[in-house]
Design a protein around this motif. Sequence first.
Motif: not given
Length: 108
Positions: A18-24
């Motif tokens: 979730l963090r990876q996708a949000r930051e991307a």
Amino acid sequence: MPKRATSNDLLGIVALRLRQAREAAGLSQRQLGIVAELDITVASPRINQYEQGRHMPNLRMLERLGEILDRPLPWFFAVDDDTAALLLAWHQASSLKRKRLLKKAAEP
């Protein structure tokens, strides 16, 4: 026999993805929560709880977050980065490209 992920592992995997996708996507936790139609007063804390692995979003919320972040639901559960990359590539591929890949995979 492959090691099975425990519920704690699963919570951590979902939090990481979730963090990876949000930051991307270039979104803050607050922005993501608001777009996901969470109450504005809890938007940031709720997403933070998900990303810290303190709470697991239910499947409906995770699916909604995936739609916003352009990630398929299974991507959030991918244990390794290669599997996550493959799931994302498949999700983003055109119908024609998917057919070609399936045909190629079926070759001996």
